[in-house]
Design a protein around this motif. Structure first.
Motif, mmCIF file in Angstrom:
data_model
loop_
_atom_site.group_PDB
_atom_site.id
_atom_site.type_symbol
_atom_site.label_atom_id
_atom_site.label_comp_id
_atom_site.label_asym_id
_atom_site.label_seq_id
_atom_site.Cartn_x
_atom_site.Cartn_y
_atom_site.Cartn_z
ATOM 1 N N GLN A 89 -127.085 -15.786 13.693
ATOM 2 C CA GLN A 89 -125.948 -15.310 14.387
ATOM 3 C C GLN A 89 -124.964 -16.447 14.621
ATOM 4 O OE1 GLN A 89 -125.046 -12.223 13.792
ATOM 5 N NE2 GLN A 89 -126.920 -10.782 14.122
ATOM 6 N N LYS A 90 -123.827 -16.208 14.660
ATOM 7 C CA LYS A 90 -122.805 -17.184 15.225
ATOM 8 C C LYS A 90 -121.748 -16.472 16.315
ATOM 9 C CE LYS A 90 -123.696 -19.858 11.946
ATOM 10 N NZ LYS A 90 -124.944 -21.006 11.927
ATOM 11 N N GLY A 91 -121.766 -15.399 16.491
ATOM 12 C CA GLY A 91 -120.806 -14.761 17.543
ATOM 13 C C GLY A 91 -119.458 -14.789 16.897
ATOM 14 N N LEU A 92 -118.589 -14.164 17.765
ATOM 15 C CA LEU A 92 -117.069 -14.207 17.508
ATOM 16 C C LEU A 92 -116.499 -15.494 17.987
ATOM 17 C CD1 LEU A 92 -116.090 -10.465 17.815
ATOM 18 C CD2 LEU A 92 -116.816 -11.716 15.653
ATOM 19 N N ALA A 93 -115.639 -16.072 17.062
ATOM 20 C CA ALA A 93 -114.990 -17.245 17.728
ATOM 21 C C ALA A 93 -113.794 -16.969 18.336
ATOM 22 C CB ALA A 93 -114.388 -18.083 16.544
ATOM 23 N N ALA A 94 -113.353 -18.038 19.406
ATOM 24 C CA ALA A 94 -112.066 -17.755 20.173
ATOM 25 C C ALA A 94 -110.948 -17.592 19.063
ATOM 26 C CB ALA A 94 -111.760 -19.153 21.025
ATOM 27 N N GLY A 95 -110.102 -16.668 19.512
ATOM 28 C CA GLY A 95 -108.841 -16.336 18.742
ATOM 29 C C GLY A 95 -108.935 -15.037 17.969
ATOM 30 N N ALA A 96 -110.314 -14.701 17.716
ATOM 31 C CA ALA A 96 -110.848 -13.390 17.075
ATOM 32 C C ALA A 96 -110.096 -12.261 17.890
ATOM 33 C CB ALA A 96 -111.971 -13.354 16.633
ATOM 34 N N ASN A 97 -109.803 -11.284 17.078
ATOM 35 C CA ASN A 97 -109.566 -10.088 17.807
ATOM 36 C C ASN A 97 -110.841 -9.299 18.395
ATOM 37 O OD1 ASN A 97 -107.013 -9.606 17.311
ATOM 38 N ND2 ASN A 97 -107.376 -8.809 15.408
ATOM 39 N N ALA A 98 -111.121 -9.083 19.694
ATOM 40 C CA ALA A 98 -112.034 -8.420 20.352
ATOM 41 C C ALA A 98 -112.410 -7.000 19.904
ATOM 42 C CB ALA A 98 -112.349 -8.556 21.812
ATOM 43 N N PRO A 99 -113.745 -6.676 19.274
ATOM 44 C CA PRO A 99 -113.959 -5.347 18.777
ATOM 45 C C PRO A 99 -113.809 -4.469 20.138
ATOM 46 C CG PRO A 99 -115.682 -6.852 17.813
ATOM 47 C CD PRO A 99 -114.772 -7.570 18.925
ATOM 48 N N ALA A 100 -113.395 -3.184 19.967
ATOM 49 C CA ALA A 100 -113.410 -2.150 20.881
ATOM 50 C C ALA A 100 -114.618 -1.800 21.089
ATOM 51 C CB ALA A 100 -112.330 -0.919 20.175
ATOM 52 N N PHE A 101 -114.904 -1.443 22.725
ATOM 53 C CA PHE A 101 -116.188 -0.861 22.852
ATOM 54 C C PHE A 101 -115.926 0.274 23.856
ATOM 55 C CE2 PHE A 101 -116.008 -4.751 25.347
ATOM 56 C CZ PHE A 101 -116.393 -4.138 26.676
ATOM 57 N N SER A 102 -116.917 0.925 24.181
ATOM 58 C CA SER A 102 -117.086 1.952 25.194
ATOM 59 C C SER A 102 -118.625 2.244 25.639
ATOM 60 C CB SER A 102 -116.204 3.390 24.752
ATOM 61 O OG SER A 102 -116.890 4.035 23.973
ATOM 62 N N GLY A 103 -118.644 2.604 26.790
ATOM 63 C CA GLY A 103 -119.878 3.042 27.328
ATOM 64 C C GLY A 103 -119.821 3.571 28.752
ATOM 65 N N VAL A 104 -120.958 3.754 29.312
ATOM 66 C CA VAL A 104 -121.028 4.550 30.726
ATOM 67 C C VAL A 104 -121.781 3.345 31.629
ATOM 68 C CG1 VAL A 104 -121.580 6.181 32.172
ATOM 69 C CG2 VAL A 104 -120.805 6.722 29.908
ATOM 70 N N ASP A 155 -126.174 -0.690 25.600
ATOM 71 C CA ASP A 155 -125.990 -1.017 24.155
ATOM 72 C C ASP A 155 -127.032 -0.050 23.341
ATOM 73 O OD1 ASP A 155 -124.643 -1.292 21.870
ATOM 74 O OD2 ASP A 155 -124.782 -3.529 21.644
ATOM 75 N N LYS A 156 -127.067 1.255 23.573
ATOM 76 C CA LYS A 156 -128.099 2.051 23.060
ATOM 77 C C LYS A 156 -128.432 2.039 21.537
ATOM 78 C CE LYS A 156 -127.806 5.498 26.446
ATOM 79 N NZ LYS A 156 -127.605 7.062 26.827
ATOM 80 N N ASP A 157 -127.269 1.946 20.846
ATOM 81 C CA ASP A 157 -127.437 1.809 19.298
ATOM 82 C C ASP A 157 -127.221 0.264 18.673
ATOM 83 O OD1 ASP A 157 -124.528 1.722 19.480
ATOM 84 O OD2 ASP A 157 -124.448 3.389 18.442
ATOM 85 N N ASP A 158 -127.068 -0.760 19.518
ATOM 86 C CA ASP A 158 -126.764 -1.888 19.227
ATOM 87 C C ASP A 158 -125.244 -2.283 18.563
ATOM 88 O OD1 ASP A 158 -129.423 -2.158 19.915
ATOM 89 O OD2 ASP A 158 -130.240 -2.352 17.639
ATOM 90 N N ALA A 159 -124.706 -1.306 18.823
ATOM 91 C CA ALA A 159 -123.122 -1.346 18.162
ATOM 92 C C ALA A 159 -122.452 -2.385 18.618
ATOM 93 C CB ALA A 159 -122.493 0.095 18.201
ATOM 94 N N ILE A 160 -122.493 -2.808 19.940
ATOM 95 C CA ILE A 160 -121.566 -3.613 20.822
ATOM 96 C C ILE A 160 -121.919 -5.041 20.341
ATOM 97 C CG2 ILE A 160 -120.735 -4.480 22.926
ATOM 98 C CD1 ILE A 160 -121.115 -1.752 24.050
ATOM 99 N N MET A 161 -123.465 -5.329 20.297
ATOM 100 C CA MET A 161 -124.081 -6.399 20.158
ATOM 101 C C MET A 161 -123.616 -6.814 18.655
ATOM 102 S SD MET A 161 -127.802 -6.521 21.905
ATOM 103 C CE MET A 161 -128.376 -4.919 20.920
ATOM 104 N N LYS A 162 -123.816 -5.905 17.739
ATOM 105 C CA LYS A 162 -123.432 -6.170 16.244
ATOM 106 C C LYS A 162 -122.003 -6.560 16.166
ATOM 107 C CE LYS A 162 -126.954 -3.109 14.467
ATOM 108 N NZ LYS A 162 -127.464 -1.731 13.616
#
Length: 193
Positions: free
Chosen positions: A21-36, A116-123
């Protein structure tokens, strides 16, 4: 001494998995996420960015990880400084809500933490990896049952990473290191905010 050997062995095993894994780089658009969060508050990145100048998003492995607990405690100790810069601090973890409660008890965390119940945010942020069978067995031998801790059989963990997301939805800062002992310092986060 046994504890030092344990952490060294676990670091080598996990670092080899996490290197993919590399993670997202600075300057990238942050993926939307939601949770409780742990207080029942509905969290969305879009909503947070409407209310705050930035979001400090950090990923942690679980209440069983002393390095995660230390990092969360450091964030908590400086939470007023971070929020004083109009930043909303939020943690993301694969652990169950019962284990999130244990994390909060150990660290006195006052920030939002979501599962992150379904690992979607981590992915989406490129921080997820799956623990191999040998490492899983080693962890279990040391009393860490990842499946019970996370409430599933996927054996997914995040590389402990921290992002600062600005109001425009761009990643302004990223700390990503497969060495789970290294975390973004509060001093660095404050300088980047």
């Amino acid at each position: 001494m046994k504890r030092i050997i344990l952490f060294f062995a676990l670091f080598i095993a996990l670092a080899s998995n996490a290197n993919a894994q590399k993670g997202l780089a600075a300057g990238a658009n942050a993926p939307a996420f939601s949770g409780v969060d742990q207080n029942g508050k509905k969290i969305t990145l879009k909503g947070l960015l409407k209310e705050h100048k930035s979001v400090v998003l950090f990923f942690y492995r679980g209440q069983w990880c002393p390095y995660c607990n230390k990092h969360i405690k450091e964030l908590q100790d400086s939470l007023q400084l971070l929020t004083g810069k109009d930043a909303y601090v939020i943690g993301v973890t694969p652990e169950t809500s019962d284990n999130i409660a244990k994390t909060i008890k150990k660290t006195s965390a006052g920030c939002s933490i979501i599962q992150d119940k379904d690992d979607a945010i981590m992915k989406a942020y490129g921080v997820n990896f799956t623990m191999d069978d040998a490492t899983f067995t080693k962890y279990k031998g040391y009393g860490i049952d990842l499946e019970a801790n996370n409430g599933n059989t996927r054996r997914t963990l995040p590389v402990p990473a921290t992002y600062i997301i600005d109001r425009s939805g761009k990643i302004k800062f990223m700390h990503f290191d497969p060495n789970y002992q290294k975390r973004a310092s509060v001093k660095t986060l404050l300088a980047e905010l």
